[in-house]
Every structure is written in C-alpha cells, then in structure tokens.
Design a protein around this motif. Structure first.
Motif: not given
Length: 380
Positions: A97-99, A116, A120, A337, A341
């Motif tokens: 995951r990114f957040d 994201f 980003f 997302p 990525f």
C-alpha cells in the motif's frame, strides 16, 4: 534517485499497517488458527522491486509466480529463489500500500488519487530534480492499461489497450526522459472542464524557467496557450483543430487549393501555416518558434519547415510509452494504485537508463552504432 529511501519507507509503513490490520481481523474470526505478520523492512521492499524489474527484463512479468520459482532444471532462474521465498513475495505484493489507511476515507472525499498521491508527487519531484532537459519537450497522454475498478478509468479508442488510467506527460524530445507527469482523475462535479488542454500544458511546464520549445497536438494547441507560454519565455508548436475561431478562413480546406501547397499568415509573434497533403484536406499548425515561410524540396513534398519540426518532435511521449512497455514490470492486479506504482517503476527505470547513458558517452555511441541510427528511438 527516483524511488528513494523516503518513498520506500512510506511504502514499508503502509504495507505493514495493511497486513497487520488484516491478520488482526483474521485472528478475531479464527481464534484456533492464529497467524502473525512478519513486518517487512526496506531491504525486503527493495528486493521486491528488484524481482519485479528482473522479471520485466526477462519478459517474465506475465508468468505465474510459481513458475518464476520453479526448481525444474530446464526453467529454473536462481535469482528469484535466492532473493526471497516465493510466498513472502506474494504476500508483500498482496499487502503493498502507498498511503495511511486510517485517513484515506477523509482524503478521498477531496482527492480521487488519495491512495497514491503522496508517493506519486514525490516521484515526480525527483524526476524534475535530477535532470536538465534539452531544448524541446513534448506534451501528450499515456494510457496505462487497466480494466479493473477505478473512479477515473477512461476509454480511449485510439489506444491499443483502450481501457486504462490516463496520464499527462512532459517528455524530453532528444532523450525520452519523463520530466513531469500528472494523473487524469476525471471531471470534478457534473460539468466538464473548460480549456483542459491549456491547463494541463501550463501545469506540466510549470517547473521550466524559459528557453524551451513545447510541442503539442491539436487537443492542447491554442492561441491563449501560446500567449501564456510566451509569458514564461517558452515557445509552442502544434497542430490546431479547424473549428478554432482564431484560424483565418484562408487557411481552411477548400477544393480550389492545390495539393502540396502552403499558405502562411503572420501576426506579432505567431505563425500559422496551412498545408494541403491531399485534395480537400488541410493541416493547420501554430508556431511561436518559427517566423518565416521556409519550405523544403521535392523529397519531402514541399512541406513547410514548421511541419518538419513538428513531425520530428511530436512522438516523444509515444516513444517513452513504447520503451517502458518493452520490458515492463507490470503484473496482473485488480488494484489501481499498484498499477500506477508499477508504471512508476517502469518510468524510473527508463529515466535511470537515460541518465546512465548520458554520463557514459562511449556506451551511448555503442548503443546507437549497434542499432544503426543516431536517433533516440534506437534505444527501443
């Protein structure tokens, strides 16, 4: 340089957060089958990215994971089992995951790209920090193929994938380095955005300080955009749609016009040219970089110099897209997302390659000599 320790640490923390939450819920539902998540660290995360890149380089990104880790002598590739266990790799990709999950719901109300956005924007900033572009850059769109659920998925009939996530890109014409990127998240509210092309170009060129030429297609090109770019000391060259009110009637298609003929109009710092490639057809271009009516010889069908310049600089984004897809890391997933990525990793690899051959000039000469051409497209 592009996916640095700061970005990796964010991904590590968010991945562990998601995995721990999942296992807590699992243990509550299954008290007799307790499971525990072994937190991932930055070393494992870098190894995961390395496995993705190697699989892309081997054109094995579409192969099932169990096939990458096979022990059969004929198909074995030792680099994968030497990096990490197969199930560990699968679980990292499963939970990546990114957040921050605890604040995503609130952020998503204001930003469709909330899941994201942070990673980003940091990546794009690194792309701008590590490269000084050449004289000409191109603005165009990139479609990242995706057919899963996404609030801003688009359909583009002209693209091979047709369905996916659209990115606006600013790309160096000479090296195909991606300097700036912006994800299209759809219209806000019920009304479509006015002058979207102008807004996109101005957003993408914002980091530039002047002295560059920008090439765009007819979706972006307009007189108001040219005016704004001139204020930033940037020139514009691009095709124009024939329904623009700024185009004089003499430039529009007409049956009386001769094939291979051109008509020029000049006003202040603008040059408009209309070229007739075939009967009842006309191609109209606007340029603030060219200020004469120069036309080439027979070998190029008496084309204006403006058209030759446009043809030479218009395809950078398409070339970048072709290059990142040649050895793409993209694996099948239902999460948008992660799709973005993986595209980010592809672009980071291309940008890294551009920097590497820019520094090692002898390697650059050998690459061009091997491909038998002196253009950047030889890097494909």
């Amino acid at each position: 340089m592009f996916i640095d320790d700061e970005i990796v640490q964010i991904i590590v923390e968010c991945t562990n957060q998601k995995a721990q939450k999942y296992y807590e819920e699992w243990n509550n539902i299954n008290p007799n089958k307790q499971r525990q998540w072994q937190p991932v660290d930055s070393v494992e995360m870098y190894a995961t990215f390395g496995i993705l890149i190697i699989a892309g380089a081997l054109k094995a990104n579409r192969e099932p994971v169990h096939f990458l880790w096979t022990k059969k002598t004929l198909f074995c590739r030792p680099v994968f089992p030497a990096s990490m266990a197969r199930d560990r790799f699968v679980n990292i990709l499963r939970f990546i995951r990114f957040d921050d999950l605890t604040t995503r719901a609130d952020r998503r109300k204001l930003d469709k790209l909330a899941a994201f956005r942070c990673v980003f924007e940091k990546f794009v900033r690194h792309c701008q920090e590590h490269y000084f572009p050449n004289s000409h850059l191109t603005v165009d769109e990139q479609l990242v193929a995706f057919r899963g659920k996404c609030p801003f998925r688009v359909y583009m009939k002209s693209k091979p994938a047709r369905y996916g996530i659209k990115l606006w890109a600013l790309v160096d014409n000479e090296s195909t380095y991606a300097l700036n990127l912006q994800v299209y998240t759809g219209k806000e509210g019920n009304k479509p955005e006015k002058e979207q092309g102008k807004r996109v170009v101005l957003d993408l060129v914002d980091p530039l300080e002047g002295g560059y030429g920008i090439t765009t297609d007819n979706f972006f090109t307009s007189i108001p955009l040219a005016n704004e770019l001139l204020k930033k000391k940037l020139t514009l060259c691009g095709t124009m749609r024939k329904n623009k009110q700024d185009i004089p009637p003499v430039l529009l298609p007409h049956r009386s016009r001769t094939e291979k003929s051109s008509v020029f109009t000049f006003q202040d710092k603008y040059t408009l040219v209309s070229y007739v490639p075939a009967k009842n057809k006309a191609v109209i271009l606007l340029s603030t970089e060219h200020h004469d009516d120069k036309i080439t010889g027979e070998e190029t069908d008496y084309k204006p110099q403006i058209i030759l310049h446009y043809n030479h600089t218009k395809g950078s984004v398409d070339t970048m897209d072709k290059m990142v897809n040649e050895y793409s890391v993209k694996r099948s997933t239902k999460r948008w997302p992660f799709v973005l990525f993986q595209n980010t990793i592809d672009i980071a690899c291309l940008n890294s390659f551009v920097l590497y051959i820019s520094k090692h000039t002898q390697l650059r000469k050998r690459i061009f000599a091997r491909n038998g051409t002196g253009t950047h497209k030889a890097l494909c």
